[in-house]
Design a protein around this motif. Structure first.
Motif, short mmCIF file in Angstrom:
data_model
loop_
_atom_site.label_atom_id
_atom_site.label_comp_id
_atom_site.label_asym_id
_atom_site.label_seq_id
_atom_site.Cartn_x
_atom_site.Cartn_y
_atom_site.Cartn_z
N GLN A 38 -9.01 2.39 42.76
CA GLN A 38 -8.33 1.12 42.95
C GLN A 38 -9.01 0.01 42.16
OE1 GLN A 38 -8.28 0.29 47.14
NE2 GLN A 38 -6.62 1.71 47.57
N LEU A 39 -8.19 -0.96 41.76
CA LEU A 39 -8.67 -2.24 41.24
C LEU A 39 -7.96 -3.34 42.03
CD1 LEU A 39 -8.69 -1.86 37.36
CD2 LEU A 39 -10.67 -2.27 38.81
N PRO A 40 -8.54 -4.52 42.12
CA PRO A 40 -7.85 -5.59 42.84
C PRO A 40 -6.62 -6.11 42.12
CG PRO A 40 -9.86 -6.41 41.84
CD PRO A 40 -9.88 -4.92 41.68
N VAL A 41 -6.53 -5.88 40.82
CA VAL A 41 -5.37 -6.32 40.06
C VAL A 41 -4.46 -5.11 39.84
CG1 VAL A 41 -6.55 -5.97 37.84
CG2 VAL A 41 -4.61 -7.53 37.96
N SER A 42 -3.18 -5.29 40.06
CA SER A 42 -2.24 -4.17 40.01
C SER A 42 -1.95 -3.75 38.58
CB SER A 42 -0.93 -4.56 40.70
OG SER A 42 -0.25 -5.54 39.93
N GLY A 43 -1.38 -2.55 38.45
CA GLY A 43 -0.95 -2.09 37.14
C GLY A 43 0.09 -3.00 36.53
N ASP A 44 1.04 -3.46 37.33
CA ASP A 44 2.07 -4.37 36.81
C ASP A 44 1.45 -5.66 36.30
OD1 ASP A 44 4.22 -2.68 37.26
OD2 ASP A 44 4.59 -3.45 39.28
N ALA A 45 0.47 -6.20 37.05
CA ALA A 45 -0.18 -7.43 36.60
C ALA A 45 -0.96 -7.20 35.31
CB ALA A 45 -1.11 -7.96 37.69
N LEU A 46 -1.63 -6.05 35.20
CA LEU A 46 -2.32 -5.72 33.95
C LEU A 46 -1.34 -5.63 32.79
CD1 LEU A 46 -4.80 -2.97 35.20
CD2 LEU A 46 -5.45 -5.16 34.19
#
Length: 459
Positions: free
Chosen positions: A81-89
């Motif tokens: 997991q990362l705190p920033v989503s794939g869509d946001a990236l």
């Protein structure tokens, strides 16, 4: 010196030798690379630097002992997991970059386990995956949406009905959920102290009990002398808020944990987690847990008040009201634990950047940094350490082209605006969870929370 056994369950489980601090810096010195902070980011950076070039003189400077920060207080999830989503990236950096970042995080989980095995670091690494529980209809909808979104970026997660969830964990009131293999359980303090032994054996130096007062190009001023170096690495995560020039780079927000006494086999038969799975649910105000190596259930969550002024003070490492809330939530999930003793209560700050986007970088003056993991840091620290090693040695690799390299998060607002915003977000998350539990419908605050959290996934 802080009572290290009282720092967390993880430190309480260490051998006496691992609780002895090494000597502080003895006056001015020089190094090729000075790393400020001997948590997992700093230690992984030292590990991979010395793997790439054993001749480097690498010095780690730590104000208390290695692992004193989030690395020794974490929930023990080594997660992709990362705190920033794939869509946001993808919105910020493009689709291909987001796919590459997600793949790198999945690989980082495997890398941590591989290095622990190769270096004989006994940290209880168990690749059991993670189960996300849905206990009301809005949570079930969020889980399904997150699985669908993650699949588009190559993540492997499976939707589960209630019976399939019970094959992993038998929590109360579960409607369904999801399972992802990309997570391992481990004992974080043992990983940290094991890495200390490995990097020292490779020639690194470690000065504990040495506080960095100021970081500048090619020098770190400490309370025990000045270190001059070609490269200066800031690996201080939430403690960055104490450093001049970085006070608004992250908000030090607290995450707290509790742990039960060791549980007998018949209780574990009722709970599950037989394969060392980690677990969470899809509420807005995150909770998380694991079955520890000595048979306890360690359970944590967000929700501690943010403290005006953002100073990091040990007195805030516990909060009786939050600990009681965590206990109630734990019993709600597992009623069999109603009379079980809670033996450990602890907490610590996590570093939250304004856009919830972790970053790694190296500027033209030789200043390097990594952090902003928002509590999803154990695997991310490994990836950051490998990336920093490539940047510092001048290697042009797939890691140095990942989208978090060189990212600069906007600064937080000054106090008291920052305090007001974070406090409002915490209260909104708690209110949204209560509303969804009561009504079975998605809270109207959910879109607002998504905006406040910068597109974060469940943190």
């Amino acid at each position: 010196m802080t009572d290290l056994r009282g720092l967390s369950l993880w430190f309480d489980q260490l051998d006496e030798d691992d609780l002895v601090a090494r000597d502080p810096l003895d006056g001015d010195t020089q190094a090729d690379v000075v790393i400020v902070g001997a948590g997992m980011t700093g230690l992984w950076t030292a590990y991979y630097l010395l793997e790439a070039d054993p001749s480097l003189d690498v010095l780690l400077v730590e104000q208390v002992v290695a692992g004193f920060g989030a690395s020794g207080r974490a929930g023990g999830w080594c997660s992709a997991q990362l705190p920033v989503s794939g869509d946001a990236l993808a919105r910020a950096h493009g689709w291909d970059a987001a796919v590459a970042m997600r793949a790198a995080m999945r690989d980082a989980v495997v890398e941590v386990g591989g290095v622990a095995a190769a270096e004989l670091v006994d940290c209880g690494f168990a690749y059991g995956g993670t189960v996300t529980l849905a206990r009301n209809r809005p949570q079930l909808e969020r889980v399904a949406a997150e699985v669908s979104a993650g699949t588009a970026f190559g993540d492997e997660a499976t939707l589960l009905d209630a019976d399939a969830v019970r094959a992993h964990v038998r929590a109360d009131g579960v409607l369904g959920g999801a399972y992802s293999a990309d997570c391992a359980r481990l004992q974080p303090a043992k990983l940290v102290r094991g890495l200390v032994d490995v990097v020292l054996a490779r020639g690194a130096r470690l000065a504990e009990g040495t506080r960095a007062m100021r970081l500048s190009p090619r020098a770190v001023v400490t309370d025990h002398g000045t270190v001059r170096a070609r490269y200066v690495v800031r690996a201080t995560e939430a403690w960055s808020a104490q450093l001049p020039g970085s006070r608004r780079s992250v908000a030090p927000v607290y995450s707290l944990m509790i742990a039960t006494e060791p549980l007998p086999d018949d209780v574990w038969d009722e709970i599950g987690l037989a394969q060392a799975e980690t677990f969470t649910d899809a509420r807005h105000l995150l909770v998380y847990g694991q079955r520890t190596t000595d048979g306890r259930l360690a359970f944590g969550g967000r929700g501690a008040p943010y403290h005006l002024g953002s100073a990091i003070r040990p007195a805030f490492d516990t909060d009786a009201l939050v600990s009681e809330h965590l206990h109630r939530e734990l019993v709600s999930l597992f009623p069999v634990l109603r009379t079980t003793e809670i033996t450990h209560r602890w907490g610590g700050p996590i570093g939250v950047p304004r856009d919830w986007h972790p970053s790694v970088g190296l500027d033209e003056d030789g200043n390097a940094w990594a952090g902003g993991y928002v509590g999803d840091g154990i695997a991310a620290c490994n990836l950051a350490g490998r990336t920093l090693a490539d940047l510092l040695t001048g290697a042009d690799t797939a890691l140095t082209r990942l989208p978090w390299v060189g990212h600069r998060s906007p600064e937080w607002e000054p106090e008291p605006v920052r305090w007001a915003g974070i406090t409002a977000a915490r209260k909104a998350a708690a209110l949204a969870d209560r509303t969804e539990d009561r009504t079975g419908r998605t809270s109207r605050l959910a879109p607002v929370l998504d905006a406040l959290l910068g597109g974060a996934d469940g943190s």
